[in-house]
Design a protein around this motif. Structure first.
Motif, short mmCIF file in Angstrom:
data_model
loop_
_atom_site.label_atom_id
_atom_site.label_comp_id
_atom_site.label_asym_id
_atom_site.label_seq_id
_atom_site.Cartn_x
_atom_site.Cartn_y
_atom_site.Cartn_z
N TYR A 126 5.69 -6.32 5.73
CA TYR A 126 4.93 -7.56 5.99
C TYR A 126 3.84 -7.38 7.04
CZ TYR A 126 8.82 -9.61 3.45
OH TYR A 126 9.77 -9.89 2.50
N SER A 127 3.52 -6.13 7.42
CA SER A 127 2.41 -5.94 8.35
C SER A 127 1.11 -6.02 7.55
CB SER A 127 2.52 -4.57 9.02
OG SER A 127 2.38 -3.57 8.03
N ILE A 128 -0.02 -5.98 8.26
CA ILE A 128 -1.31 -6.04 7.57
C ILE A 128 -1.45 -4.83 6.65
CG2 ILE A 128 -3.82 -5.98 7.90
CD1 ILE A 128 -3.33 -7.41 10.58
N PHE A 129 -1.06 -3.64 7.15
CA PHE A 129 -1.13 -2.43 6.35
C PHE A 129 -0.35 -2.60 5.04
CE2 PHE A 129 0.37 1.64 4.86
CZ PHE A 129 -0.75 2.44 4.95
N ASP A 130 0.87 -3.14 5.18
CA ASP A 130 1.74 -3.34 4.02
C ASP A 130 1.06 -4.27 3.01
OD1 ASP A 130 3.93 -3.47 2.34
OD2 ASP A 130 4.90 -5.06 3.49
N ASN A 131 0.56 -5.40 3.50
CA ASN A 131 -0.04 -6.38 2.60
C ASN A 131 -1.26 -5.82 1.87
OD1 ASN A 131 1.76 -8.50 2.98
ND2 ASN A 131 0.79 -9.06 4.91
N ILE A 132 -2.13 -5.14 2.63
CA ILE A 132 -3.34 -4.59 2.01
C ILE A 132 -2.97 -3.52 1.00
CG2 ILE A 132 -5.43 -3.24 2.45
CD1 ILE A 132 -5.72 -4.73 5.10
N THR A 133 -2.04 -2.63 1.37
CA THR A 133 -1.63 -1.57 0.46
C THR A 133 -1.05 -2.14 -0.83
OG1 THR A 133 -1.09 -0.24 2.38
CG2 THR A 133 -0.33 0.58 0.28
N MET A 134 -0.26 -3.20 -0.70
CA MET A 134 0.36 -3.78 -1.90
C MET A 134 -0.70 -4.39 -2.82
SD MET A 134 3.48 -3.16 -2.27
CE MET A 134 3.22 -1.58 -1.54
N VAL A 135 -1.74 -5.00 -2.23
CA VAL A 135 -2.81 -5.56 -3.06
C VAL A 135 -3.55 -4.44 -3.78
CG1 VAL A 135 -5.01 -6.77 -3.01
CG2 VAL A 135 -3.10 -7.64 -1.68
N ILE A 136 -3.87 -3.37 -3.03
CA ILE A 136 -4.58 -2.24 -3.64
C ILE A 136 -3.72 -1.61 -4.74
CG2 ILE A 136 -5.57 0.06 -3.23
CD1 ILE A 136 -6.35 -0.90 -0.44
N ALA A 137 -2.42 -1.50 -4.47
CA ALA A 137 -1.51 -0.91 -5.47
C ALA A 137 -1.51 -1.76 -6.74
CB ALA A 137 -0.11 -0.79 -4.89
N MET A 138 -1.52 -3.06 -6.56
CA MET A 138 -1.55 -3.95 -7.72
C MET A 138 -2.83 -3.71 -8.53
SD MET A 138 0.19 -5.79 -9.34
CE MET A 138 1.48 -6.88 -8.89
N LEU A 139 -3.97 -3.58 -7.80
CA LEU A 139 -5.24 -3.28 -8.47
C LEU A 139 -5.15 -1.94 -9.19
CD1 LEU A 139 -7.93 -4.36 -5.86
CD2 LEU A 139 -7.60 -5.29 -8.16
N GLY A 140 -4.54 -0.96 -8.51
CA GLY A 140 -4.42 0.38 -9.09
C GLY A 140 -3.64 0.37 -10.39
N ILE A 141 -2.59 -0.46 -10.44
CA ILE A 141 -1.78 -0.52 -11.65
C ILE A 141 -2.54 -1.22 -12.76
CG2 ILE A 141 0.29 -1.56 -12.65
CD1 ILE A 141 1.67 -1.04 -9.98
N SER A 142 -3.33 -2.23 -12.40
CA SER A 142 -3.94 -3.04 -13.47
C SER A 142 -5.32 -2.55 -13.91
CB SER A 142 -3.99 -4.51 -13.05
OG SER A 142 -4.00 -4.67 -11.67
N THR A 143 -5.93 -1.60 -13.20
CA THR A 143 -7.25 -1.13 -13.62
C THR A 143 -7.10 -0.03 -14.67
OG1 THR A 143 -7.94 -1.46 -11.35
CG2 THR A 143 -9.49 -0.34 -12.77
N PRO A 144 -7.72 -0.20 -15.85
CA PRO A 144 -7.65 0.87 -16.85
C PRO A 144 -8.35 2.12 -16.32
CG PRO A 144 -8.60 -1.14 -17.76
CD PRO A 144 -8.52 -1.34 -16.29
#
Lengths: 309, 341
Positions: A126-144
């Motif tokens: 739940y730190s800022i690093f965690d939140n940002i990484t999770m958003v980027i990871a979500m983008l990484g999974i969903s970008t073809p």
């Protein structure tokens, strides 16, 4: 351990037989006539018949399959490409190392970065690093990945001109393909590592390690990570398989002369021998990776080690 | 200062809180407790009374977030644990204060051999080579009644009782001055329980370690402990030497606990219980936390927490009846000493 290995290597035989048979059946029912594709529209009926006879295309499915297995096993010969007339083994020997390099480079990148990000996210939940990484990871999974590849070329090759946009010879040429191909896997491994670590960090034995007075670094890397690795290894194995498949797209985007592109071109041209060879190699790579994954399990989990004996 | 020196552990007005979605949980609220060198104290209370939280607070292992030590002090060998750096705390953890956890099935690391897990403790707190640490680890296995050759085996190759022996070996590997055993036998079946208790009794004499035995089992505590503290809703309600407390429990809650023990000689259809439930830790009642369930509660009970009163030398009770406010209907309160701690 030796018996376990031997058993697993023997198990590769039926898997490869099954995969090739399935492929033969698929090619058999796929429309399109290789003879006409190779010889062109103006070819006479005679020359077409001649081509089919020469390549056993007029024989029943099982005969063709039997011949393929016989030639592959006994003569290590998978035939010649209809298009280039070069031996299939040679074509694959030229392209398979490129694809393997692309996929291995990507899986190493994905695993190293995924583990590092996942561990930090879990430790600093739940730190800022965690939140940002999770958003980027979500983008990484969903970008073809073909889209990501084109974007990366636009940014880093066209605008910034940092790295070349094609080829696969130098490190700078390999960087973008590796990143492109590893993006999805890296995201998945990051998320998996995070959740697996979070589960383990709360466990009693991690508390025991802290109660011993162990440093936080050793608690995380020795006590928590080794336990968290078990599900992560599964994911890495599966991802490596996906990467071999994903390599085909990446090779197209970055014009890399790999086996993926060879296979796609061969499928379009109904160049059966090349398709058969490529699929057999990919299947064997899958099986070998699965074997490595199982060996890694045994290394990490002593419960499996005692069973393997 | 004198008292600090003679006590190995002195906890004063300890408050531990957890921030949860449903509100602030006051797990430990104004706890006072002291322990002499070599003493074995039984910390008794029902689930959720704050026993484990107290233990983790002493170890400085309260997970933060969500938990934090909100106030009070913990003096170990005369030094305030709360004022120490993380580095200093690490040296005390394991080296001077060791802990045995409740569930042996989950408190050992499944991917490390048991000798490695014991040796790790020794390497952390003693200047030894890897080989010496492993040797000592195997000696410890022998000491807790396991074959030293089993050192390279992994936790899944041991039974529950054997695993708890390994956990005890880890805890005692560096001869700690204080051992906290958090319900060490709860997860074990009765015959194994007896073996583990006997082992702990032997080792207690062998190492002369001060021990806090956390339990909800008055029988287990009677077997092992010199003194007993009864804990309820994050506070100590009664503390006395075991003999005095078992012979003459003073606090209505303690009396209720003893009344709840089924009498094997009588034929009863219903077991005695204490009416009501423990208070919601997010909303502790004002005054005495036991008042809502207490048969002797009066108006005075809801005004301010009752002070600890020395009912007899060494026998302390926190009940307003002892403070002279209540009826004193049960038992004489001959010697009303001053508040403890």
């Amino acid at each position: 351990m030796t018996r376990f290995l031997l058993r697993r290597i023997l198990a590769m035989i039926p898997v490869c037989l099954g995969v090739t048979f399935l492929l033969f059946s698929l090619l058999y029912v796929t429309p399109g006539d290789p003879a006409r594709l190779v010889l062109g529209e103006e070819a006479t009926e005679e020359s077409l018949q001649e081509f089919r006879r020469e390549h056993y295309l007029d024989r029943p499915l099982l005969t063709r399959y039997g011949l393929f297995i016989y030639n592959t096993v006994v003569h290590q010969d998978m035939g010649r490409s209809y298009m280039t007339r070069r031996p299939v083994t040679g074509e694959i020997a030229n392209t398979f190392p490129v694809t393997l390099n692309l996929a291995s480079g990507s899986i190493v990148l994905a695993t190293v970065m995924g583990l590092a990000f996942g561990i930090i996210c879990a430790v600093k939940q739940y730190s800022i690093f965690d939140n940002i990484t999770m958003v980027i990871a979500m983008l990484g999974i969903s970008t073809p990945l073909f889209y990501l590849g084109i974007l990366l070329i636009l940014w880093f090759s066209v605008q910034l001109q940092w790295v070349p946009s094609s080829g696969f010879d130098s490190l700078s040429q390999r960087l973008l393909p590796w990143i492109t191909l590893s993006a999805t896997s890296m995201s998945i491994i990051t998320r998996m590592t995070r959740s697996s670590m979070l589960e383990v960090i709360r466990s009693d034995y991690v508390r025991t390690a802290r109660a011993k007075g162990q440093t936080e670094r050793v608690v995380i890397l020795k006590h928590a990570l080794r336990n968290a690795l078990i599900p992560i290894i599964t994911i890495v194995g599966i991802q490596f398989g996906h990467l071999l498949g994903g390599a085909i797209l990446t090779e197209s985007v970055f014009s890399i002369p790999g086996m993926g592109r060879l296979a796609v071109d061969a499928i379009k041209a109904r160049d059966y021998p090349i398709v058969q060879g490529a699929v057999l190699y990919i299947a064997m790579a899958y099986v070998v990776i699965n074997l490595l994954v199982d060996l890694l399990y045994a290394w990490v989990d002593p419960k499996l080690r005692t069973q393997c004996r | 200062m004198d008292q600090q020196r003679e006590h190995i552990l002195d906890i004063r007005d300890l408050r531990v809180q957890y921030h949860t979605d449903t509100g602030l949980v006051k797990a430990v609220e104004g706890l006072n407790l002291s322990l002499a060198r070599g003493e074995t104290l039984g910390l008794v209370g029902e689930t959720g009374a704050g026993k484990t939280t107290t233990a983790l607070a002493i170890m400085q292992l309260i997970a933060s977030p969500p938990g934090r030590i909100a106030g009070g002090s913990i003096f170990f060998e005369g030094e305030d644990m709360l004022a120490k750096s993380e580095e200093e705390k690490r040296h005390i953890r394991g080296g001077k204060i060791a802990m045995i956890f409740q569930d042996p099935m989950t408190s050992l690391n499944p991917v490390l051999s048991v000798q490695e897990q014991i040796a790790e403790m020794i390497r952390l707190h003693q200047k030894v080579t890897d080989k010496e640490a492993l040797e000592k680890a195997r000696d410890m296995l022998g000491l807790v009644g396991l074959r030293p050759e089993r050192g390279p085996d992994y936790p899944h190759q041991f039974s529950g009782g054997m695993k708890q022996r390994v956990v005890i070996a880890i805890a005692l590997a560096c001869s700690p001055r204080l051992l906290i055993a958090d319900e060490p036998t709860t997860a074990l079946d009765v015959t194994i329980q007896a073996q583990i208790l006997e082992l702990m009794q032997q080792l207690k004499q062998h190492f002369n370690t001060a021990t806090i035995l956390i339990s909800h089992d008055l029988g287990v505590v009677a077997q092992l402990c010199d003194s007993v503290a009864i804990m309820y809703a994050g506070r100590i309600l009664e503390k006395a030497d075991a003999k005095s407390l078992y012979a003459n429990p003073q606090h209505p809650y303690t009396q209720g606990l003893f009344n709840s023990i089924p009498d094997m000689t009588k034929n009863v259809t219903r077991l005695n219980t204490i009416a009501g439930l423990p208070p919601d830790p997010t909303e502790l009642p004002p005054g005495c936390c036991f008042a809502p369930r207490c048969a002797h509660a009066s108006g005075a009970c809801s005004e301010g927490s009752p002070r600890m009163v020395e009912y007899k030398p060494g026998h302390f009770v926190a009940c307003s009846r002892m403070n002279g406010n209540g009826g004193g209907a049960l038992g004489p309160a001959e010697e009303r000493g001053q508040a403890h701690g």
